[in-house]
Design a protein around this motif. Structure first.
Motif, mmCIF file in Angstrom:
data_model
loop_
_atom_site.group_PDB
_atom_site.id
_atom_site.type_symbol
_atom_site.label_atom_id
_atom_site.label_comp_id
_atom_site.label_asym_id
_atom_site.label_seq_id
_atom_site.Cartn_x
_atom_site.Cartn_y
_atom_site.Cartn_z
ATOM 1 N N ASN A 286 43.654 -1.892 20.701
ATOM 2 C CA ASN A 286 44.576 -1.631 21.816
ATOM 3 C C ASN A 286 44.943 -2.911 22.558
ATOM 4 N N ARG A 287 44.024 -3.861 22.610
ATOM 5 C CA ARG A 287 44.337 -5.141 23.255
ATOM 6 C C ARG A 287 45.443 -5.873 22.503
ATOM 7 N N TYR A 288 45.366 -5.818 21.181
ATOM 8 C CA TYR A 288 46.416 -6.455 20.375
ATOM 9 C C TYR A 288 47.737 -5.713 20.541
ATOM 10 N N LEU A 289 47.669 -4.376 20.606
ATOM 11 C CA LEU A 289 48.889 -3.598 20.815
ATOM 12 C C LEU A 289 49.556 -3.959 22.136
ATOM 13 N N ASP A 290 48.754 -4.109 23.167
ATOM 14 C CA ASP A 290 49.303 -4.461 24.483
ATOM 15 C C ASP A 290 50.005 -5.817 24.424
ATOM 16 N N LYS A 291 49.441 -6.742 23.658
ATOM 17 C CA LYS A 291 50.083 -8.056 23.507
ATOM 18 C C LYS A 291 51.415 -7.919 22.783
#
Length: 320
Positions: A286-291
């Motif tokens: 999810n952190r990568y998705l947010d980026k």
């Protein structure tokens, strides 16, 4: 938006790409032809060609030109899977026999090589040195990623950085290249195609992490292979890295390389799922998705940008 709806918007162009995929692997050798066709028949969601189409919409969209990178990138992905199956001695891929299982490792190796070569030949239709530089660098990184995976098999002492670097090379950079090459082939400005590369990279990282999670949480029918195949083959993924932090579970995981059946592996898979490793892995995804979503905010606010948001959300949130 659900993925089938998004695909329907590009129905004609995707059908053209499917047709081009089949024609691109025609070979004078009947054996090579059969093995190559078998590879493509295994299917897949054609995520990489769709990214090429979507990002080309930021520039001069001409499907007769854009089809070349779209087909080439899918061929590269398919070829890498054929080689992966040789390395992992895999019997099944998406529920069908792998090339190395249906024929043998030699046939699979040369089939993968042939498909790689056809991909590079197709890209010569794009008269842009930058496009060829991006593709060459991507293939180089994918190859390094494969070597790193071989080196790290059953290496339970690797760290998070090792894992992230490996999936960057094996998966994320090919998706990033799909986004960048679609844009470059459509004459998009450097500022935009570099942002699209970053978007693709972040989405690609999320994509692989979720794939690694699904290896534990999806059914054998959904996976087309036994659950836990990555761990059984010695591939240390993010859920395993988190599970290894629990000493008693780590001792059981480290015994996998001693040899066990898939049935003997099942209790370990259940313990990994109950350890919180899955939830922690999804959090990283999810952190990568947010980026990726943050990058999209820097692009023109068009329906195409929203499509990129939708496909990224699908990739990061899919149950299978």
């Amino acid at each position: 938006m659900k993925l089938p709806v998004l695909y329907s918007l590009f129905k004609q162009d995707i059908q053209l790409i499917e047709k081009e995929l089949k024609s691109s692997i025609q070979a004078s050798s009947e054996l090579l032809q059969d093995a190559s066709v078998h590879t493509l028949k295994a299917g897949g969601k054609r995520i990489r060609p769709v990214f090429v189409l979507l990002t080309a919409k930021f520039g001069d969209y001409d499907i007769e030109r854009i089809k070349y990178p779209a087909v080439a990138l899918e061929l590269i992905h398919s070829a890498s899977l054929v080689h992966d199956d040789v390395i992992d001695q895999a019997e099944l891929r998406r529920g069908s026999l792998t090339v190395r299982s249906k024929w043998d490792n030699k046939v699979a190796t040369y089939t993968g090589d042939y498909i790689f070569a056809r991909a590079q030949e197709l890209m010569t239709r794009i008269d842009n040195p930058l496009a060829h530089q991006v593709l060459a660098k991507t293939i180089l990184e994918v190859s390094i990623g494969e070597i790193e995976q071989i080196k790290d098999k059953y290496n339970y002492d690797q760290n998070l950085r090792d894992y992230l670097t490996r999936i960057k090379r094996k998966t994320a950079l090919l998706i990033a290249a799909s986004c960048q090459l679609g844009a470059i082939s459509a004459g998009v400005s450097e500022t935009i195609h570099k942002k699209l590369f970053l978007y693709g990279y972040y989405v690609g990282m999320s994509f692989q992490i979720i794939d690694d999670v699904l290896d534990f949480t999806a059914t054998e029918k959904e996976l087309g292979k036994p659950a836990g195949s990555d761990l059984w083959q010695g591939n240390v993924t993010l859920p395993v890295l988190y599970a290894l932090r629990e000493p008693s579970l780590a001792r059981e995981i480290r015994k996998v390389h001693e040899g066990m059946t898939h049935d003997e592996l099942k209790p370990i898979l259940e313990k990994i799922k109950q350890s919180g490793a899955i939830e922690k892995s999804v959090e990283i995804s999810n952190r990568y998705l947010d980026k990726a979503f943050d990058i999209l905010k820097e692009l023109p606010d068009t329906k195409n940008t929203r499509y990129l948001h939708d496909i990224a959300e699908y990739i990061g949130k899919r149950n299978y």
